[in-house]
Design a protein around this motif. Structure first.
Motif, short mmCIF file in Angstrom:
data_model
loop_
_atom_site.label_atom_id
_atom_site.label_comp_id
_atom_site.label_asym_id
_atom_site.label_seq_id
_atom_site.Cartn_x
_atom_site.Cartn_y
_atom_site.Cartn_z
N PRO A 12 0.85 -1.26 -0.06
CA PRO A 12 -0.19 0.05 -0.13
C PRO A 12 0.93 1.22 0.15
CG PRO A 12 -0.14 -1.07 2.07
CD PRO A 12 0.78 -2.00 1.33
N TYR A 13 0.31 2.24 -0.59
CA TYR A 13 0.94 3.47 -0.83
C TYR A 13 1.60 4.07 0.70
CZ TYR A 13 2.31 8.61 -1.56
OH TYR A 13 2.75 9.65 -1.71
N MET A 14 0.62 3.94 1.75
CA MET A 14 0.96 4.26 3.05
C MET A 14 0.08 3.24 4.08
SD MET A 14 -0.94 7.63 4.20
CE MET A 14 -0.38 8.81 2.61
N THR A 15 0.60 3.16 5.28
CA THR A 15 0.05 2.30 6.29
C THR A 15 -0.97 3.13 6.79
OG1 THR A 15 1.49 2.91 8.09
CG2 THR A 15 2.01 1.14 6.73
N ASN A 16 -2.02 2.59 7.66
CA ASN A 16 -3.05 3.43 8.48
C ASN A 16 -2.29 4.16 9.46
OD1 ASN A 16 -5.31 2.73 7.03
ND2 ASN A 16 -5.50 0.72 8.11
N PRO A 17 -1.43 3.72 10.42
CA PRO A 17 -0.70 4.59 11.15
C PRO A 17 -0.02 5.70 10.60
CG PRO A 17 -0.16 2.13 11.62
CD PRO A 17 -1.05 2.38 10.35
N GLN A 18 0.55 5.62 9.66
CA GLN A 18 1.12 6.67 8.83
C GLN A 18 0.21 7.66 8.39
OE1 GLN A 18 3.14 4.52 5.80
NE2 GLN A 18 5.32 4.70 6.70
N LYS A 19 -0.88 7.23 8.10
CA LYS A 19 -2.10 8.24 7.46
C LYS A 19 -2.62 8.89 8.89
CE LYS A 19 -6.50 8.12 5.08
NZ LYS A 19 -7.56 7.46 4.49
N LYS A 20 -2.84 8.13 9.74
CA LYS A 20 -3.38 8.97 10.91
C LYS A 20 -2.36 9.95 11.54
CE LYS A 20 -6.27 5.01 12.47
NZ LYS A 20 -6.51 3.87 13.44
N TYR A 21 -1.17 9.44 11.58
CA TYR A 21 -0.19 10.42 11.95
C TYR A 21 -0.14 11.75 11.17
CZ TYR A 21 4.43 11.94 13.52
OH TYR A 21 5.60 12.93 13.93
N PRO A 252 3.40 2.37 16.37
CA PRO A 252 2.18 2.93 15.79
C PRO A 252 1.93 4.37 16.06
CG PRO A 252 1.45 1.34 17.23
CD PRO A 252 2.83 1.40 17.38
N GLU A 253 2.32 4.84 17.29
CA GLU A 253 2.02 6.28 17.79
C GLU A 253 2.84 6.98 16.68
OE1 GLU A 253 3.55 3.83 19.88
OE2 GLU A 253 1.71 3.19 20.67
N VAL A 254 4.19 6.88 16.52
CA VAL A 254 5.13 7.75 15.77
C VAL A 254 5.64 6.67 14.72
CG1 VAL A 254 6.83 9.33 15.62
CG2 VAL A 254 5.19 9.06 17.90
N PRO A 255 4.93 6.38 13.78
CA PRO A 255 5.57 5.55 12.85
C PRO A 255 6.55 6.12 11.87
CG PRO A 255 3.64 6.40 11.93
CD PRO A 255 3.52 6.94 13.24
N TYR A 256 7.59 5.20 11.28
CA TYR A 256 8.46 5.69 10.58
C TYR A 256 7.90 6.14 9.31
CZ TYR A 256 11.67 2.61 13.58
OH TYR A 256 12.33 2.33 14.40
N MET A 257 8.36 7.47 8.98
CA MET A 257 7.88 8.15 7.83
C MET A 257 8.64 8.13 6.50
SD MET A 257 4.92 8.79 9.18
CE MET A 257 4.22 10.23 7.79
N MET A 258 9.60 7.54 6.59
CA MET A 258 10.75 7.53 5.25
C MET A 258 11.69 6.12 5.55
SD MET A 258 10.97 9.93 3.17
CE MET A 258 11.56 11.84 3.81
N ALA A 259 11.52 5.33 4.55
CA ALA A 259 12.26 3.96 4.70
C ALA A 259 13.88 4.26 4.17
CB ALA A 259 11.50 3.08 3.91
N TYR A 260 14.64 4.87 4.86
CA TYR A 260 15.74 5.42 4.29
C TYR A 260 16.84 3.96 3.74
CZ TYR A 260 14.95 9.70 6.62
OH TYR A 260 14.38 10.76 6.98
N PRO A 261 16.83 3.10 4.36
CA PRO A 261 17.87 2.00 3.67
C PRO A 261 17.15 1.52 2.35
CG PRO A 261 17.36 1.32 5.98
CD PRO A 261 16.45 2.43 5.69
N ASP A 279 6.99 3.10 -5.56
CA ASP A 279 6.73 4.38 -5.43
C ASP A 279 5.47 4.71 -4.41
OD1 ASP A 279 6.46 7.16 -5.75
OD2 ASP A 279 5.04 7.06 -7.60
N THR A 280 5.92 4.69 -2.98
CA THR A 280 5.39 4.73 -1.77
C THR A 280 5.49 6.27 -1.18
OG1 THR A 280 6.83 3.68 -0.48
CG2 THR A 280 5.07 2.29 -1.54
N MET A 281 4.87 6.62 -0.15
CA MET A 281 4.87 7.52 0.63
C MET A 281 6.35 7.68 1.15
SD MET A 281 3.27 9.16 3.93
CE MET A 281 4.04 8.30 4.88
N ASP A 282 6.97 6.54 1.75
CA ASP A 282 8.13 6.50 2.43
C ASP A 282 9.32 5.98 1.70
OD1 ASP A 282 6.64 4.10 2.32
OD2 ASP A 282 6.66 3.59 4.22
N CYS A 283 8.90 6.01 0.23
CA CYS A 283 9.89 5.42 -0.74
C CYS A 283 9.35 5.91 -2.24
CB CYS A 283 10.25 3.89 -0.60
SG CYS A 283 11.69 3.60 -1.40
#
Length: 315
Positions: A12-21, A252-261, A279-283
């Protein structure tokens, strides 16, 4: 082989925790800038140019009271005004980069902040490690591979990336086998030293497999590096979503927003002529595709009275 939970599944483009954050945070960049301005103010102090030797010579003491008994702490570099300022600036710029890309969709600002994050790490590497326990050693070693990748993702100049690579690879700073293997595999790949990168990727994969609980993330990271070197585009485009999925398994409260590796590997893949489909929000492709950047206009943070190594050069 990768495990069935992630490999080959649609991401998915982003996860629910990312969207809520993202829906919850209302902090504009001005909020982060407040912290940046505070640290820039600290860099105007004379002691921002000190080393730990200077701090100890000043006679400063750091008492700690526990159960009515006072002892004195042996300070490390984090007790230094300048070193601590760059530590805090590095964190602030990283948060700003993530906010700029995910909340504001401002890729240029994101890259500028990623560049500043890597610049702050380069500055931290300049302070000598003289405390007896070398508490801050991991902060200026190949353990900082994700921050090294910030420079790659930001399309920083090659000489800047090379200088940061050489600083992080100082032998006396690197002791842990897995962080050294994944760090060397990464920096050698970025330098186009493919034989060495492949060797260290194989070492990383072997270490990850030997653990009582296999380290699948780093196993697959190693496989991604080898896929780039082998120009195995199909396998790489399976591995990258897997890495992002594993990176998303966080608080889940503060999810990772960028998958750097994963993002760094995707960038290096494209720079080496491979096509990357993720092509996702975090990559995002916006950060994966190389672009010409000019950071010469940025005002880089520095102590008012100079860095410690600049003072030493004058003496």
């Amino acid at each position: 082989m990768a495990t069935k939970e992630f490999l080959g599944q649609k991401l998915p483009y982003m996860t629910n925790p990312q969207k809520k954050y993202l829906e919850k945070i209302q902090i504009p960049l001005d909020g982060y800038q407040t912290g940046v301005q505070r640290e820039l103010k600290n860099l105007e102090k004379e002691e921002a140019s000190w080393t730990l030797t200077d701090l100890i010579a000043s006679g400063a003491q750091f008492p700690s009271t526990l159960m009515g008994k006072t002892t004195y702490i042996d300070p490390d570099n984090t007790f230094l005004v300048g070193y601590k300022a760059f530590l805090n600036l590095r964190s602030a710029y990283r948060f700003m980069a993530e906010h700029a890309q995910t909340a504001l969709n401002d890729t240029v600002l994101c890259k500028e902040c990623l560049y500043l994050t890597a610049y702050c790490l380069k500055c931290l590497c300049g302070w000598p490690l003289v405390d007896k326990n070398q508490v801050t050693k991991d902060g200026v070693s190949l353990a900082q591979m994700p921050t090294f990748l910030n420079a790659v993702i930001a399309d920083a100049p090659e000489d800047f990336i090379a200088e940061l690579r050489n600083l992080l690879m100082t032998p006396e700073r690197n002791w842990d086998k897995i962080t050294t293997a994944r760090g060397k595999a990464t920096v050698f790949l970025a330098a186009g030293r493919f034989e060495e990168a492949y060797q260290h990727a194989e070492q990383l994969q072997a270490i990850a497999d030997k653990r009582k609980k296999p380290l699948y993330f780093w196993r697959h990271y190693a496989q991604g590096i080898k896929a780039i070197i082998d120009h195995d585009e199909e396998f790489l485009n399976i591995i990258l979503p897997d890495l992002v999925s594993r990176y998303r398994v966080g608080p889940p409260e503060v999810p990772y927003m960028m998958a750097y590796p994963a993002l760094g590997l995707a960038k290096l893949a494209v720079k080496n002529g491979l096509q990357v489909t993720i092509d996702t929000m975090d990559c995002p492709q916006a950060l994966i595709q190389p672009a010409q950047m000019d950071y010469s206009r940025l005002e880089l943070p520095r102590p008012k009275y100079g860095f410690p190594w600049e003072k030493e050069a004058k003496e």
